[in-house]
Design an enzyme around this catalytic site. Structure first.
Site, PDB file in Angstrom:
ATOM      1  N   LYS A 174      -2.496 -62.406 -53.698  1.00 41.90           N
ATOM      2  CA  LYS A 174      -1.985 -63.790 -53.176  1.00 41.90           C
ATOM      3  C   LYS A 174      -0.949 -63.676 -52.176  1.00 41.90           C
ATOM      4  CE  LYS A 174      -3.528 -68.416 -52.884  1.00 41.90           C
ATOM      5  NZ  LYS A 174      -4.859 -68.693 -52.736  1.00 41.90           N
ATOM      6  N   THR A 221      -7.525 -65.923 -56.867  1.00 41.43           N
ATOM      7  CA  THR A 221      -5.963 -66.034 -56.188  1.00 41.43           C
ATOM      8  C   THR A 221      -5.248 -67.163 -56.509  1.00 41.43           C
ATOM      9  OG1 THR A 221      -6.987 -66.552 -54.033  1.00 41.43           O
ATOM     10  CG2 THR A 221      -7.062 -64.304 -54.722  1.00 41.43           C
ATOM     11  N   VAL A 238      16.277 -90.534 -43.019  1.00 41.74           N
ATOM     12  CA  VAL A 238      16.799 -89.383 -41.978  1.00 41.74           C
ATOM     13  C   VAL A 238      17.553 -90.414 -40.878  1.00 41.74           C
ATOM     14  CG1 VAL A 238      16.411 -87.749 -40.390  1.00 41.74           C
ATOM     15  CG2 VAL A 238      15.269 -87.463 -42.827  1.00 41.74           C
ATOM     16  N   GLN A 239      16.840 -91.475 -40.675  1.00 44.72           N
ATOM     17  CA  GLN A 239      17.349 -92.282 -39.484  1.00 44.72           C
ATOM     18  C   GLN A 239      18.777 -92.662 -39.925  1.00 44.72           C
ATOM     19  OE1 GLN A 239      14.143 -92.168 -40.899  1.00 44.72           O
ATOM     20  NE2 GLN A 239      12.561 -93.233 -39.548  1.00 44.72           N
ATOM     21  N   HIS A 247       9.885 -79.996 -45.107  1.00 45.36           N
ATOM     22  CA  HIS A 247       9.461 -80.522 -46.285  1.00 45.36           C
ATOM     23  C   HIS A 247       9.446 -79.756 -47.747  1.00 45.36           C
ATOM     24  CE1 HIS A 247       8.270 -84.496 -44.525  1.00 45.36           C
ATOM     25  NE2 HIS A 247       7.495 -83.950 -43.771  1.00 45.36           N
TER      26      HIS A 247
END
Length: 280
Positions: free
Chosen positions: A10, A55, A216-217, A245
């Site tokens: 992987k 995987t 965030v604003q 994120h």
């Protein structure tokens, strides 16, 4: 025809670990590739998967070992991870682990290291924009592109509209990270442009790092207010902040909790938050 060589595994398993020592946090963001060699030839030559570890399972083990070992350095973590594969699956003869680290540097304010706020190493590309004509005023703006910073706590997202399309749970404690593009317009000449630019960035980072963020604003507006107060020679500041994120990993299937310790780093798709703050 003979199968001369084979291996599988992987790649680009991205994981962020947070190690909490009281109020002080250490962060480690890795991209891991885990490749196996062993008794897997029958999957190639006989369509027989009976010895092949999925995987996706290889990826899950990265996250489990990350949760169990938040405080190990990258070298020790990779050694523990390799041993876990070998101890778990006897059909694996050898395992090759490679890990690339995204380095986050701890912020300091007033000479004191901050417990949970960081900037990306080798960070951002400063820029200048000039518009000039033979007739009429010229304009000058400075800024920075791709300046990444984050804090591992003291951020939330709550009390937003919810309807049948809403799946995101509310939270009062999340990681908050962005790669910001910011520019500010000069209305006067400072005594030293580089020093003023540094003061703007130091100011917005301190506001972001040392105050709780409702969104965030919320943070962007207060960062803009503080920048204007700190440097009177700018008339406005614009900021565009795509979210970086960090999604908490659900480890309940392995009998493990995740107290905001292990995350999947991802930047697509991302929230895009923008604003301009100016003088009245």
């Amino acid at each position: 025809m003979p199968l001369i060589k084979n291996r599988y595994g992987k790649g680009r398993v991205r994981v962020m670990r947070i190690h909490r020592d009281g109020d002080r946090h250490e962060v480690s963001q890795l991209s891991i590739k885990a490749m196996m060699e062993g008794d897997f030839a029958r999957a190639y030559t006989r369509a027989d998967n009976s010895t092949s570890v999925a995987t996706d399972t290889i990826k899950n083990i990265v996250n489990v070992v990350a949760r169990e070992n938040t405080g190990l350095c990258t070298e020790e973590f990779c050694q523990v991870l390799a041993k876990r594969y070998l101890d778990t699956y006897p059909q694996i003869a050898s395992v090759a682990i490679s890990a690339h680290e995204t380095k986050w540097r701890r912020l300091s304010f007033g000479g004191k290291p901050h417990p949970h706020s960081f900037v990306l190493d080798n960070n951002g590309r400063p820029f200048v924009e000039v518009a000039a004509a033979r007739v009429g005023p010229s304009t000058l703006a400075s800024g920075i592109d791709g300046f990444a910073f984050m804090k591992s706590t003291q951020s939330g997202w709550e009390n937003y509209p919810r309807d049948r399309y809403t799946t995101l749970p509310e939270t009062a404690d999340r990681m908050c990270a962005t790669s910001m593009v910011a520019s500010w317009k000069w209305s006067g000449k400072p005594s030293n442009y580089p020093a003023a630019n540094t003061k703007i960035m130091d100011t917005v980072l301190e506001v972001f790092s040392t105050t709780y963020s409702m969104s965030v604003q919320d943070s962007l507006y207060r960062m803009g207010e503080a920048a204007l107060a700190a440097v009177p020679e700018i008339s406005e500041i614009s900021m565009a902040c795509p979210n970086m994120h960090f999604i908490p990993m659900n480890l309940s299937a392995f009998g493990l909790d995740n107290n905001n310790d292990v995350f999947l780093p991802t930047d697509e798709p991302h929230g895009q938050i923008e604003c301009t703050v100016g003088r009245g």
